[in-house]
Design an enzyme around this catalytic site. Structure first.
Site, PDB file in Angstrom:
ATOM      1  N   GLU A  90       1.437  22.572  -1.550  1.00  0.00           N
ATOM      2  CA  GLU A  90       2.677  23.176  -2.022  1.00  0.00           C
ATOM      3  C   GLU A  90       2.640  23.393  -3.529  1.00  0.00           C
ATOM      4  O   GLU A  90       2.104  22.574  -4.272  1.00  0.00           O
ATOM      5  CB  GLU A  90       3.873  22.275  -1.671  1.00  0.00           C
ATOM      6  N   CYS A 337      10.724  17.198  -7.814  1.00  0.00           N
ATOM      7  CA  CYS A 337       9.722  16.152  -8.034  1.00  0.00           C
ATOM      8  C   CYS A 337       9.677  15.188  -6.864  1.00  0.00           C
ATOM      9  O   CYS A 337      10.704  14.675  -6.433  1.00  0.00           O
ATOM     10  CB  CYS A 337      10.062  15.320  -9.267  1.00  0.00           C
TER      11      CYS A 337
HETATM   12  N1  SAH Z   1       0.490  11.796  -9.628  1.00  0.00           N
HETATM   13  C1  SAH Z   1       1.125  12.279 -10.798  1.00  0.00           C
HETATM   14  C2  SAH Z   1       1.830  13.609 -10.641  1.00  0.00           C
HETATM   15  C3  SAH Z   1       2.743  13.839  -9.471  1.00  0.00           C
HETATM   16  S1  SAH Z   1       4.432  13.552  -9.443  1.00  0.00           S
HETATM   17  C4  SAH Z   1       2.066  11.236 -11.341  1.00  0.00           C
HETATM   18  O1  SAH Z   1       2.225  10.195 -10.727  1.00  0.00           O
HETATM   19  O2  SAH Z   1       2.604  11.428 -12.426  1.00  0.00           O
HETATM   20  C5  SAH Z   1       5.314  14.232 -10.729  1.00  0.00           C
HETATM   21  C6  SAH Z   1       6.463  13.320 -11.145  1.00  0.00           C
HETATM   22  O3  SAH Z   1       7.497  13.192 -10.141  1.00  0.00           O
HETATM   23  C7  SAH Z   1       5.983  11.898 -11.398  1.00  0.00           C
HETATM   24  O4  SAH Z   1       6.588  11.384 -12.539  1.00  0.00           O
HETATM   25  C8  SAH Z   1       6.477  11.183 -10.171  1.00  0.00           C
HETATM   26  O5  SAH Z   1       6.528   9.805 -10.353  1.00  0.00           O
HETATM   27  C9  SAH Z   1       7.826  11.830  -9.963  1.00  0.00           C
HETATM   28  N2  SAH Z   1       8.380  11.606  -8.624  1.00  0.00           N
HETATM   29  C10 SAH Z   1       7.734  11.339  -7.483  1.00  0.00           C
HETATM   30  N3  SAH Z   1       8.597  11.197  -6.467  1.00  0.00           N
HETATM   31  C11 SAH Z   1       9.816  11.386  -6.978  1.00  0.00           C
HETATM   32  C12 SAH Z   1      11.126  11.403  -6.419  1.00  0.00           C
HETATM   33  N4  SAH Z   1      11.335  11.181  -5.119  1.00  0.00           N
HETATM   34  N5  SAH Z   1      12.153  11.656  -7.237  1.00  0.00           N
HETATM   35  C13 SAH Z   1      11.960  11.907  -8.553  1.00  0.00           C
HETATM   36  N6  SAH Z   1      10.754  11.922  -9.136  1.00  0.00           N
HETATM   37  C14 SAH Z   1       9.695  11.656  -8.360  1.00  0.00           C
END
Ligand code: SAH
Length: 345
Positions: A90, A337
């Site tokens: 995605e 996110c």
């Molecule tokens: N693996 C990388 C990039 C992917 S996620 C990382 O961990 O940074 C991108 C961002 O979205 C990250 O900060 C992650 O922690 C956040 N994220 C993941 N799940 C989320 C959710 N359910 N709600 C809000 N942010 C989330």
């Protein structure tokens, strides 16, 4: 190897080996990465014999858009992209004041296991190759007939685990004869793979680095992010400071606010202390990006009330920290996110 995984210098060597003049490599590169053609036969001014030789020696296939979701709330669009091996990833297109941003996935699935994130639910299927990251930009750009100015590598996957492919992708997307997207407009988000943060520091590229922090101490962080068992906050924060020192690029800390887990006033106070202790006398320039946690149906984690979010922000600002609250784009299409997946659900 896919032909789009070659830099212009590498393509020159290939073209020379195939007994063709050098200018052919420039022509081909411009078709593939400048005009972003899907089918190499569309490279009209390149001789058919060269195209046939390349088709014989290289993979020339390209991913396709499998499905498009358009948000009714904002102008966000989410794309399911079908890879050549049948996997689906995605990507998200977002419109900001300064231009169009694509949120790029770096892996099919993810095995980091963060409790709040949908991308990790089915585990890691595989890393993405550079051309599969390029494809996310090329397909979205051509489909919507617009120029992408910014990239955030924040889709599914942990980019610093797929280090070499991510760096190659950035080299290709940044190339003058390609899309020429400035590395200053690129953000990589990591859950904190400490040795690879240092590896990135050494490359000294003007990329913005974002750390998924999400907790003011190791105890809470370990509960929601398994990576915290491997690298503690001390070493993670030190690596982030080193990144700032070597690149002089302002760093970002992402903090997903989860009701009852990390959103209390005491948590905000402890977070301020963490920055004070870790960055003492270092003059590190950073921003904290608060992300009210987005709903993931498999997890029961809840978003705090708006008043709590504001209170948390106020507390950090009272201590002189720079804080923003991330806009929630594409919520109705599960494009926010942590909502991206490796399957059609
Ligand atoms: N693996 C990388 C990039 C992917 S996620 C990382 O961990 O940074 C991108 C961002 O979205 C990250 O900060 C992650 O922690 C956040 N994220 C993941 N799940 C989320 C959710 N359910 N709600 C809000 N942010 C989330």
């Amino acid at each position: 190897m896919n032909i789009r995984d070659l830099t212009i210098e590498e393509l020159e060597i290939v073209v020379a080996k195939l007994g063709e003049p050098r200018f052919r490599s420039t022509q081909l590169y411009e078709w593939l990465h400048g005009k972003m053609i899907y089918d190499i036969s569309e490279a009209k001014n390149v001789n058919k014999s060269l195209i046939d030789k390349i088709k014989y020696e290289f993979d020339v296939s390209f991913p396709t858009i499998y499905k498009e979701y358009i948000s009714k709330i904002d102008e966000t669009r989410k794309y399911l992209i079908l890879l050549n091996d049948g996997n689906i990833i995605e990507s998200v297109l977002m419109k900001y004041k300064y231009g169009y941003t694509v949120c790029v996935s770096s892996e099919v699935g993810c095995d980091m296991g963060c409790k709040f994130c949908a991308s990790t639910i089915g585990g890691l299927k595989r890393n993405l190759l550079p051309f599969e990251m390029l494809a996310q930009i090329y397909l979205i750009s051509r489909h919507n007939d617009l120029k992408i100015s910014n990239i955030v590598i924040m889709g599914s996957g942990e980019p610093l685990v797929n280090f070499d492919n991510v760096i190659k992708f950035l080299k290709l997307i940044n190339s003058e004869k390609g899309q020429n997207i400035s590395l200053r407009n690129v953000t990589i988000s990591t859950c904190g793979i400490v040795p690879n943060i240092d590896k990135l520091s050494k490359l000294n590229l003007p990329i913005t680095l974002a750390l998924s922090l999400h907790a003011p101490n190791d105890e809470i962080r370990k509960k929601i992010m398994p990576i915290a068992n491997k690298y503690d906050l001390k070493s993670t924060m030190e690596a982030m400071a080193r990144y700032f020192i070597s690149t002089n690029r302002r760093i970002t800390f992402e903090y997903s606010l989860i009701k009852g887990i990390n959103d209390g006033k005491n948590n905000a106070k402890e977070l301020c202390k963490l920055f004070e202790d870790r960055f003492k006398n270092m003059h590190v320039d950073f921003n904290i990006n608060l992300i009210p946690v987005n709903e993931v149906k498999e997890s029961k984690l809840e978003r705090p009330d708006n008043s709590n979010i504001i209170e948390f922000k106020d507390e950090l600002e009272k201590h002189g920290l720079s804080v923003t609250i991330r806009r929630e784009l594409g919520k109705d299409i599960s494009g926010s996110c942590g909502q991206l997946r490796a399957s059609v659900k």
